[in-house]
Design an enzyme around this catalytic site. Structure first.
Site, PDB file in Angstrom:
ATOM      1  N   LYS A  29       0.834  -1.203   0.000  1.00 42.10           N
ATOM      2  CA  LYS A  29       0.000   0.000   0.000  1.00 42.10           C
ATOM      3  C   LYS A  29       0.867   1.250   0.000  1.00 42.10           C
ATOM      4  CE  LYS A  29      -3.884  -2.215   2.349  1.00 42.10           C
ATOM      5  NZ  LYS A  29      -4.718  -2.256   3.553  1.00 42.10           N
TER       6      LYS A  29
ATOM      7  N   ALA B  79      -2.946  -7.080  10.007  1.00 38.92           N
ATOM      8  CA  ALA B  79      -2.416  -8.433  10.167  1.00 38.92           C
ATOM      9  C   ALA B  79      -2.785  -9.006  11.534  1.00 38.92           C
ATOM     10  CB  ALA B  79      -0.896  -8.390  10.000  1.00 38.92           C
TER      11      ALA B  79
ATOM     12  N   LYS C  30      -4.647   6.635   2.034  1.00 36.17           N
ATOM     13  CA  LYS C  30      -5.199   6.605   3.405  1.00 36.17           C
ATOM     14  C   LYS C  30      -4.083   6.535   4.436  1.00 36.17           C
ATOM     15  CE  LYS C  30      -4.425   2.087   4.266  1.00 36.17           C
ATOM     16  NZ  LYS C  30      -3.642   1.529   5.374  1.00 36.17           N
TER      17      LYS C  30
ATOM     18  N   ASP D 286     -10.758   1.156   4.423  1.00 39.97           N
ATOM     19  CA  ASP D 286      -9.380   1.134   4.925  1.00 39.97           C
ATOM     20  C   ASP D 286      -9.037   2.413   5.684  1.00 39.97           C
ATOM     21  OD1 ASP D 286      -7.097  -0.234   5.362  1.00 39.97           O
ATOM     22  OD2 ASP D 286      -6.420  -0.288   3.284  1.00 39.97           O
TER      23      ASP D 286
ATOM     24  N   SER E  49      -2.447   0.066  13.672  1.00 36.06           N
ATOM     25  CA  SER E  49      -1.896   0.725  12.480  1.00 36.06           C
ATOM     26  C   SER E  49      -0.535   1.342  12.770  1.00 36.06           C
ATOM     27  CB  SER E  49      -2.844   1.836  12.004  1.00 36.06           C
ATOM     28  OG  SER E  49      -2.158   2.679  11.089  1.00 36.06           O
ATOM     29  N   ARG E  50       0.426   0.978  11.930  1.00 42.01           N
ATOM     30  CA  ARG E  50       1.763   1.549  12.048  1.00 42.01           C
ATOM     31  C   ARG E  50       1.741   3.040  11.701  1.00 42.01           C
ATOM     32  NH1 ARG E  50       2.033  -4.044  11.643  1.00 42.01           N
ATOM     33  NH2 ARG E  50      -0.075  -3.620  10.957  1.00 42.01           N
ATOM     34  N   ASN E  51       0.908   3.405  10.723  1.00 42.75           N
ATOM     35  CA  ASN E  51       0.823   4.819  10.340  1.00 42.75           C
ATOM     36  C   ASN E  51       0.185   5.635  11.466  1.00 42.75           C
ATOM     37  OD1 ASN E  51       1.766   5.022   7.421  1.00 42.75           O
ATOM     38  ND2 ASN E  51       0.445   3.210   7.378  1.00 42.75           N
TER      39      ASN E  51
ATOM     40  N   VAL F  11       7.388  -1.168   8.527  1.00 47.59           N
ATOM     41  CA  VAL F  11       7.286  -0.084   7.562  1.00 47.59           C
ATOM     42  C   VAL F  11       6.128   0.871   7.902  1.00 47.59           C
ATOM     43  CG1 VAL F  11       5.824  -1.388   5.924  1.00 47.59           C
ATOM     44  CG2 VAL F  11       7.279   0.463   5.087  1.00 47.59           C
TER      45      VAL F  11
HETATM   46  N1  LIG Z   1       0.793  -5.083   8.370  1.00 48.57           N
HETATM   47  C1  LIG Z   1      -0.461  -5.016   7.944  1.00 48.57           C
HETATM   48  O1  LIG Z   1      -1.408  -5.199   8.731  1.00 48.57           O
HETATM   49  C2  LIG Z   1      -0.748  -4.722   6.519  1.00 48.57           C
HETATM   50  C3  LIG Z   1       0.254  -4.308   5.654  1.00 48.57           C
HETATM   51  N2  LIG Z   1      -0.062  -4.051   4.337  1.00 48.57           N
HETATM   52  C4  LIG Z   1       0.963  -3.645   3.402  1.00 48.57           C
HETATM   53  O2  LIG Z   1       1.823  -4.743   3.140  1.00 48.57           O
HETATM   54  C5  LIG Z   1       3.133  -4.249   2.825  1.00 48.57           C
HETATM   55  C6  LIG Z   1       4.130  -4.946   3.746  1.00 48.57           C
HETATM   56  O3  LIG Z   1       3.801  -4.510   5.046  1.00 48.57           O
HETATM   57  P1  LIG Z   1       4.153  -5.269   6.376  1.00 48.57           P
HETATM   58  O4  LIG Z   1       4.159  -6.732   6.229  1.00 48.57           O
HETATM   59  O5  LIG Z   1       3.290  -4.636   7.409  1.00 48.57           O
HETATM   60  O6  LIG Z   1       5.638  -4.752   6.550  1.00 48.57           O
HETATM   61  P2  LIG Z   1       6.687  -5.173   7.647  1.00 48.57           P
HETATM   62  O7  LIG Z   1       7.517  -4.007   7.911  1.00 48.57           O
HETATM   63  O8  LIG Z   1       5.982  -5.869   8.752  1.00 48.57           O
HETATM   64  O9  LIG Z   1       7.542  -6.295   6.875  1.00 48.57           O
HETATM   65  C7  LIG Z   1       8.171  -6.038   5.672  1.00 48.57           C
HETATM   66  C8  LIG Z   1       8.913  -7.282   5.250  1.00 48.57           C
HETATM   67  O10 LIG Z   1       9.522  -7.030   3.982  1.00 48.57           O
HETATM   68  C9  LIG Z   1      10.918  -7.284   4.098  1.00 48.57           C
HETATM   69  N3  LIG Z   1      11.701  -6.432   3.204  1.00 48.57           N
HETATM   70  C10 LIG Z   1      11.951  -5.113   3.320  1.00 48.57           C
HETATM   71  N4  LIG Z   1      12.727  -4.698   2.305  1.00 48.57           N
HETATM   72  C11 LIG Z   1      12.983  -5.798   1.549  1.00 48.57           C
HETATM   73  C12 LIG Z   1      13.744  -6.018   0.379  1.00 48.57           C
HETATM   74  N5  LIG Z   1      14.366  -5.026  -0.259  1.00 48.57           N
HETATM   75  N6  LIG Z   1      13.804  -7.264  -0.106  1.00 48.57           N
HETATM   76  C13 LIG Z   1      13.163  -8.275   0.516  1.00 48.57           C
HETATM   77  N7  LIG Z   1      12.431  -8.135   1.625  1.00 48.57           N
HETATM   78  C14 LIG Z   1      12.331  -6.903   2.133  1.00 48.57           C
HETATM   79  C15 LIG Z   1      11.245  -6.986   5.561  1.00 48.57           C
HETATM   80  O11 LIG Z   1      12.459  -7.592   5.871  1.00 48.57           O
HETATM   81  P3  LIG Z   1      13.378  -7.062   7.084  1.00 48.57           P
HETATM   82  O12 LIG Z   1      12.885  -7.782   8.292  1.00 48.57           O
HETATM   83  O13 LIG Z   1      14.758  -7.466   6.682  1.00 48.57           O
HETATM   84  O14 LIG Z   1      13.196  -5.562   7.149  1.00 48.57           O
HETATM   85  C16 LIG Z   1      10.034  -7.637   6.219  1.00 48.57           C
HETATM   86  O15 LIG Z   1      10.165  -9.031   6.282  1.00 48.57           O
HETATM   87  C17 LIG Z   1       3.089  -2.732   3.035  1.00 48.57           C
HETATM   88  O16 LIG Z   1       2.940  -2.109   1.793  1.00 48.57           O
HETATM   89  C18 LIG Z   1       1.867  -2.518   3.898  1.00 48.57           C
HETATM   90  O17 LIG Z   1       1.256  -1.267   3.690  1.00 48.57           O
HETATM   91  C19 LIG Z   1      -1.322  -4.214   3.851  1.00 48.57           C
HETATM   92  C20 LIG Z   1      -2.319  -4.624   4.664  1.00 48.57           C
HETATM   93  C21 LIG Z   1      -2.126  -4.915   6.061  1.00 48.57           C
HETATM   94  O1  LIG Z   2      -3.325  -1.129   5.627  1.00 46.78           O
HETATM   95  C1  LIG Z   2      -3.438  -1.532   6.751  1.00 46.78           C
HETATM   96  C2  LIG Z   2      -4.706  -2.004   7.312  1.00 46.78           C
HETATM   97  O2  LIG Z   2      -5.694  -2.150   6.322  1.00 46.78           O
HETATM   98  C3  LIG Z   2      -2.261  -1.499   7.641  1.00 46.78           C
HETATM   99  O3  LIG Z   2      -2.025  -0.205   7.993  1.00 46.78           O
HETATM  100  P1  LIG Z   2      -0.666   0.176   8.723  1.00 46.78           P
HETATM  101  O4  LIG Z   2       0.421  -0.040   7.697  1.00 46.78           O
HETATM  102  O5  LIG Z   2      -0.828   1.571   9.128  1.00 46.78           O
HETATM  103  O6  LIG Z   2      -0.523  -0.769   9.873  1.00 46.78           O
END
Ligand SMILES: NC(=O)C1=CN([C@@H]2O[C@H](COP(=O)(O)OP(=O)(O)OC[C@H]3O[C@@H](n4cnc5c(N)ncnc54)[C@H](OP(=O)(O)O)[C@@H]3O)[C@@H](O)[C@H]2O)C=CC1
Ligand SMILES: O=C(CO)COP(=O)(O)O
EC number: 1.1.1.94
Length: 346
Positions: free
Chosen positions: A110, A145, A196, A249, A259-261, A284
């Site tokens: 996102k 998540a 968002k 969302d 939410s991290r944001n 992130v």
């Molecule tokens: N968390 C949530 O609830 C939700 C997240 N999202 C979206 O999903 C996406 C991922 O978010 P999220 O899982 O929360 O992020 P996190 O920060 O929890 O995890 C990111 C993952 O990606 C890895 N990573 C970062 N850079 C690289 C790279 N260059 N190559 C390979 N792996 C990499 C990180 O590894 P490392 O540990 O080494 O940093 C980590 O394992 C985002 O765009 C977010 O907006 C969407 C819906 C819900």
């Molecule tokens: O997109 C998300 C929930 O729908 C996750 O938001 P955050 O990255 O702010 O945790």
């Protein structure tokens, strides 16, 4: 029929989605670039840094071998942060050519890419073979998540130019607590998801400063108005912004402690510096880099986005939050609606 799915990214969202797919009976390879995660996920069935106190399905397997993960995959799902999608896709591209496979490409990121200002599906289309482009699927909606891990009822959109690809993804993920709706507006779904996050930083900041519910509702509603304004300018259907990837969302991200944001904004509201909130999150905060892209796009396209601009000033120009709020409230009065909502008949 069981499908082979490569989930790329073992952070909070990637590991929960991979776990859900295993529970749905699919054959899943969870790829991480960090070898330290392998023993923890494969032996202890946990991912404590990203999802404290959650036990994964014992059959969930993580790997650092990208080729093994994507070889013969029916679906490759990118769940790394937006600014990492290009580099991961560049590693995947030669493997697809070598294996001669035609998987469905999906993503759940996102944000808007720093520099190119591209949506994530545009980044993927930039890097991956043209034969895969029309089938790219975006899955997005109100879905922390942490809540999916505990099987809270969750709804998302699966958006693609290809209804067949969107329907295939819908079928893989659907279960009694996880429901997907197909959608053909890829632009709107991706923009809703990205924009968002910027507004959610603002919502957290208001909370941190002690503002009440009226103010938070004002931020969300007027935030949605400017998200829609930019979306329409970039080719989105305005109706998408009242759907799961828009208002849905926006609600969850602007109101949840998960939410991290929102948490980043809350920290700013409580007086922490931008550098400190980003460094301490350990995950992130997509809205941070997206805020800069939105600032650039709004200026380039002449789209009025005062709230996102105020958040940009706080994040990048050290503007005091109370001062930007005062400035927002001192703007000249204007009509509530300044864009035409298509598809609605009087
Ligand atoms: N968390 C949530 O609830 C939700 C997240 N999202 C979206 O999903 C996406 C991922 O978010 P999220 O899982 O929360 O992020 P996190 O920060 O929890 O995890 C990111 C993952 O990606 C890895 N990573 C970062 N850079 C690289 C790279 N260059 N190559 C390979 N792996 C990499 C990180 O590894 P490392 O540990 O080494 O940093 C980590 O394992 C985002 O765009 C977010 O907006 C969407 C819906 C819900
Ligand atoms: O997109 C998300 C929930 O729908 C996750 O938001 P955050 O990255 O702010 O945790």
């Amino acid at each position: 029929m069981v499908k082979k799915i490569a989930v790329l990214g073992a952070g909070s969202w990637g590991s929960v989605l991979a776990n859900l797919l295993v529970e749905n009976g699919q054959q899943v390879a969870l790829w991480t670039h960090d070898p330290k995660q392998i023993p923890e996920i494969n032996t202890q069935h946990t991912n404590q840094h990203y999802l404290p106190n959650f036990q994964f399905h014992p059959e969930l397997r993580a790997t650092v071998d990208l080729n093994a993960a994507v070889a013969d995959a029916d679906v490759i799902l990118f769940v790394v942060p937006t600014n990492a999608v290009r580099s991961v896709a560049e590693q995947v591209r030669p493997l697809l050519a070598a294996n001669g496979t035609q998987p469905i490409i999906a993503h759940a990121a996102k944000g808007l890419e720093r520099g190119s200002k591209a949506r994530v599906s545009q980044v993927l289309a930039d890097v991956l073979p043209a034969s895969l482009h029309s089938g790219i699927v975006v899955i997005s909606g109100p879905s922390h998540a942490e809540d999916v891990a505990t099987k809270d009822i969750t709804t998302l959109a699966a958006a693609s130019e290809s209804l067949a690809a969107a329907t295939a993804i819908q079928k893989l993920f659907m279960n009694p607590y996880f429901r997907l709706y197909t959608n053909s507006d890829v632009i709107g779904v991706e923009l809703g998801a990205a924009l968002k996050n910027v507004i959610a930083i603002g919502a957290g900041a208001l909370h941190g400063l002690g503002y009440g519910d009226n103010t938070k509702a004002a931020l969300m509603t007027r935030g949605l108005a400017e998200m829609t304004r930019l979306g329409v300018k970039l080719g989105a259907d305005p109706m998408t912004f009242i759907g799961l990837s828009g208002v849905g969302d926006l609600i969850v991200t602007c109101t949840s402690v998960h939410s991290r944001n929102w948490r980043a904004g809350n920290g700013l509201g409580q007086g922490q510096t931008v550098q400190a909130v980003l460094a301490n999150m350990g995950m992130v905060v997509e809205g941070y880099s997206t805020a800069k892209v939105v600032h650039e796009l709004a200026a380039e396209l002449g789209v009025e986005m005062p709230i996102s601009e105020a958040i940009y000033q706080v994040l990048y120009q050290d503007a005091p939050i109370r001062e930007v709020i005062t400035n927002l409230m001192q703007r000249a009065g204007k009509p509530e609606f300044d864009f035409q909502v298509t598809g609605l008949q009087k």
